[in-house]
Design an enzyme around this catalytic site. Structure first.
Site, short mmCIF file in Angstrom:
data_model
loop_
_atom_site.label_atom_id
_atom_site.label_comp_id
_atom_site.label_asym_id
_atom_site.label_seq_id
_atom_site.Cartn_x
_atom_site.Cartn_y
_atom_site.Cartn_z
N GLU A 196 -8.22 11.03 1.33
CA GLU A 196 -9.00 10.96 2.58
C GLU A 196 -8.10 10.61 3.76
O GLU A 196 -8.47 9.86 4.65
CB GLU A 196 -10.21 10.01 2.43
CG GLU A 196 -11.14 10.51 1.32
CD GLU A 196 -12.57 9.98 1.39
OE1 GLU A 196 -13.03 9.63 2.48
OE2 GLU A 196 -13.23 9.96 0.33
N THR B 167 -3.63 10.43 4.38
CA THR B 167 -2.54 9.50 4.03
C THR B 167 -2.37 8.46 5.14
O THR B 167 -2.85 8.64 6.26
CB THR B 167 -1.21 10.26 3.89
OG1 THR B 167 -0.92 10.86 5.16
CG2 THR B 167 -1.28 11.33 2.81
N GLY C 174 3.07 -12.50 -13.41
CA GLY C 174 4.36 -12.40 -14.10
C GLY C 174 4.29 -11.40 -15.24
O GLY C 174 3.73 -10.32 -15.09
N THR D 262 -11.98 15.74 -6.37
CA THR D 262 -12.59 14.62 -7.09
C THR D 262 -13.97 15.00 -7.61
O THR D 262 -14.77 15.58 -6.88
CB THR D 262 -12.71 13.40 -6.15
OG1 THR D 262 -11.42 13.11 -5.63
CG2 THR D 262 -13.24 12.18 -6.90
N ARG E 172 -2.45 -21.17 -15.60
CA ARG E 172 -1.10 -21.00 -16.11
C ARG E 172 -0.21 -22.19 -15.74
O ARG E 172 -0.10 -22.52 -14.57
CB ARG E 172 -0.53 -19.70 -15.53
CG ARG E 172 0.95 -19.51 -15.70
CD ARG E 172 1.31 -19.10 -17.10
NE ARG E 172 2.72 -18.77 -17.21
CZ ARG E 172 3.36 -18.70 -18.36
NH1 ARG E 172 2.72 -18.95 -19.50
NH2 ARG E 172 4.63 -18.39 -18.39
#
Lengths: 249, 383
Positions: free
Chosen positions: B363, B365, B339, B157, B268
């Site tokens: 870092e 799993t 949705g 990274t 919504r």
């Protein structure tokens, strides 16, 4: 040169204001408060003037409740040098604020007072003007640009017709408009350092000025809800409605 | 030393405003251009974000772990790519030096790391060494007062911008496993260091990972962090701390997704009413919030325990395991609540859904966290 920057703690501009049920004012219980955005612009301008070497000391003053210390700390974190809270647990009217600020200015003897053009809560747009009158200093309001040279300041003002440029002799009162600058985010190390800066607390009573209210609030109400719009089928319909119903043509 | 509450709140409020006003409007742009704009990076440097975990004597903010978590919750309210820009300086790239560096090493590098002038990366992972971090094959051979480093690291990274790498390399080829590994600071400017092209990846556009190659790179013995053979210990302690930081990030993103979901469900309308009125939607929101609160509490509790000087290997693993899995479930439900709007790119929900997937992988799993938790339980024995 010393600059005095008055700042006000107001309802955060991102918060939707709600009116108290008895219509006596805006409900501030548990509402997020912040520095008035125009005051923030004034602080930023003062810090920039200091960075240019024109200003040597920035004194931040606020008149308000004990929590206004947080607002002063924010200004100190942005670059103010020391703070003064004039504690008042009642909301003062513009004239009273101007009188207290005059008393503070008499004590501090700044070369310039730089403040927001108005606070977003009352929208009075009055303190800067009243303060300049009380002090007998020149005023330049709605500043969008400030250039200081020697004992005068060239101030560009945003007026209805465009831009007006004034030359004012210092000391003067200058009030900041929206486009004067874009305030910085205080750096995290400076926020920590601000804690160590001087912040004096006094009471309004210490200044012996007349703060009796002259105004009476009759009622505070929500603006009327906008009625929904309508759709017109054709341009002719629209013109007709503008003529007959809206009466603007 | 812990901050007083007023200063802490001012600090968090400033970050909150920066995230809301400055970073959130840029999310789509950062994702599309795969780049955090330079002026934003400069502002983050100015604000001191690169130095939040560095001791004050080296120019950092010296936040404790609880304060760091609170700040990272706020950073989680926007695209994780922004945090990633300074994340390695705060965590895995710098903490080896902070925890194990000599005063001379700290004085040389930490001020630059704290200010963000120097970008650091953590170079542990290799083709054959990921979860099995003890099987590092990169070699560091002692020659006089120097080490000669050879090997290749991957998925590193911030390698594209890194000035310094904390490199795990094997100093003793006769020792298998972690005990033959040592940690080094390797400057990018050294002859023989090359960085590959950024990988194309599933999410977190704007944050880059690259391969890094070391070809007969000579570094002075001064650059070794800790003793020979201590590298694995350095890596594990750095990762313990990093796991809490990642937990906080997961919580922050979950909070953002919950806020967005609540807003959307309120607005919504279906069947003539806001979908928030439907109990099946309410159930999802309630589960999202409950899990998020639990992860937040676990992260803060573990951070306070670390600040009090207690061992947190088990708790940090549990926190990262739970928080990263939690944010995966929260993101999945957020897509469901939105949705069709959650599946198309405009609302950014699908972007977060992709962004959070890595939290269960890097870092350590989830499976490695489970192993750590179980191993710690076994070590602690029957009580």
């Amino acid at each position: 040169m010393k600059v005095l920057v008055p700042v006000k703690r107001v309802i955060d501009s991102n918060v939707k204001a709600r009116v108290k049920p008895d219509q006596s004012g805006v409900d501030l219980a548990n509402v997020k408060m912040a520095m008035n955005p125009f005051c923030e612009i004034a602080v930023e301008e003062a810090v920039r003037l200091k960075e240019k070497g024109i200003v040597s000391e920035i004194v931040v003053v606020s008149i308000g409740p004990a929590q206004a210390q947080e607002t002063i700390r924010t200004a100190l974190a942005m670059g103010g040098d020391r703070g003064l809270l004039v504690q008042s647990d009642v909301d003062l009217e513009p004239l009273a604020v101007a009188k207290v600020l005059k008393a503070v200015a008499d004590e501090e003897q700044p070369g310039l007072i730089l403040m927001g053009k108005q606070a977003i809560d009352g929208d009075n747009n009055a303190v800067g003007q009243m303060l300049s009158a009380l002090l007998g200093w020149p005023q330049a309001t709605f500043a969008s640009k400030i250039e200081i040279s020697g004992s005068s300041a060239k101030v560009t003002r945003e007026v209805d017709g465009g831009l007006q440029t004034l030359d004012v002799a210092l000391p003067a009162v200058i009030t900041a408009d929206l486009r004067l600058n874009e305030p910085r985010y205080a750096s995290l190390p400076n926020i920590m350092k601000a804690k160590k800066k001087d912040l004096a607390v006094k009471a309004v009573g210490d200044y012996g000025v007349d703060i009796a209210p002259r105004l009476t609030v009759l009622k505070v109400a929500e603006p009327p809800k906008r009625a929904g719009g309508i759709k017109v089928e054709t341009a002719d319909d629209m013109v007709a409605k503008l003529k007959t119903e809206a009466g603007v043509l | 030393m812990a901050l007083d509450l007023e200063t802490r709140e001012q600090l968090l409020e400033t970050v909150r405003r920066f995230v809301t006003e400055r970073l959130r409007p840029l999310e789509a742009q950062v994702s599309e251009r795969d780049e955090v704009p330079e002026d934003v990076l400069a502002e983050m440097r100015e604000m001191g974000l690169y130095g939040i975990s560095i001791p004050a004597e080296y120019g950092g903010l010296d936040l404790n772990m609880e304060e760091e978590c609170l700040l990272i919750f706020e950073m989680g309210h926007t695209s994780p790519a922004f945090r990633s820009a300074f994340g390695t300086n705060v965590g895995i790239g710098s903490q080896g030096l902070v925890m194990f560096g000599t005063p001379e090493q700290k004085a040389r590098w930490l001020p630059g790391i704290a200010s963000g002038e120097l970008i650091t990366s953590f170079a542990l992972t290799e083709a054959e060494a990921g979860s099995d971090s003890g099987s590092v094959q990169t070699r560091a051979e002692r020659v006089g007062d120097e080490y000669v480093i050879n090997g290749a690291k991957r998925y590193i990274t911030n390698a594209d911008k890194a000035d310094l790498f904390t490199v795990m390399a094997r100093t003793d080829p006769d020792k298998k496993g972690g005990s033959g590994v040592s940690a080094f600071v390797v400057e990018r400017s050294r002859v023989g260091v090359t960085v590959g092209k950024p990988e194309r990846k599933m999410g977190q556009q704007g944050a880059k990972i690259c391969e890094v190659y070391f070809d007969n790179v000579r570094v002075p013995a001064f650059n070794r962090i800790g003793d020979e053979g201590q590298g694995f210990k350095v890596a594990m302690q750095v990762l313990d701390r990093g796991r809490l930081h990642i937990s906080a990030m997961c919580v922050g993103v979950a909070e953002r997704l919950i806020d967005d979901s609540v807003a959307y469900a309120t607005e919504r309308k279906q069947f003539g009413q806001p979908i928030f009125g439907f109990q099946l939607i309410q159930g999802m929101l309630a589960d999202m919030k409950t899990e998020c609160l639990a992860a937040r509490a676990l992260a803060l509790e573990t951070a306070r325990k670390r600040d009090a000087g207690q061992g947190i290997s088990l708790e940090a693993a549990a926190s990262k395991y739970f928080a990263s899995e939690m944010v995966g479930r929260v993101a999945d439900k957020a897509v469901q609540i939105f949705g069709g709007a959650g599946y198309v790119s405009d609302h950014g929900i699908e972007r977060f859904y992709r962004d959070v997937r890595i939290f269960r992988i890097y870092e350590g799993t989830s499976q490695i966290q489970q192993v750590v938790i179980a191993r710690e339980l076994q070590r602690q024995g029957v009580k």
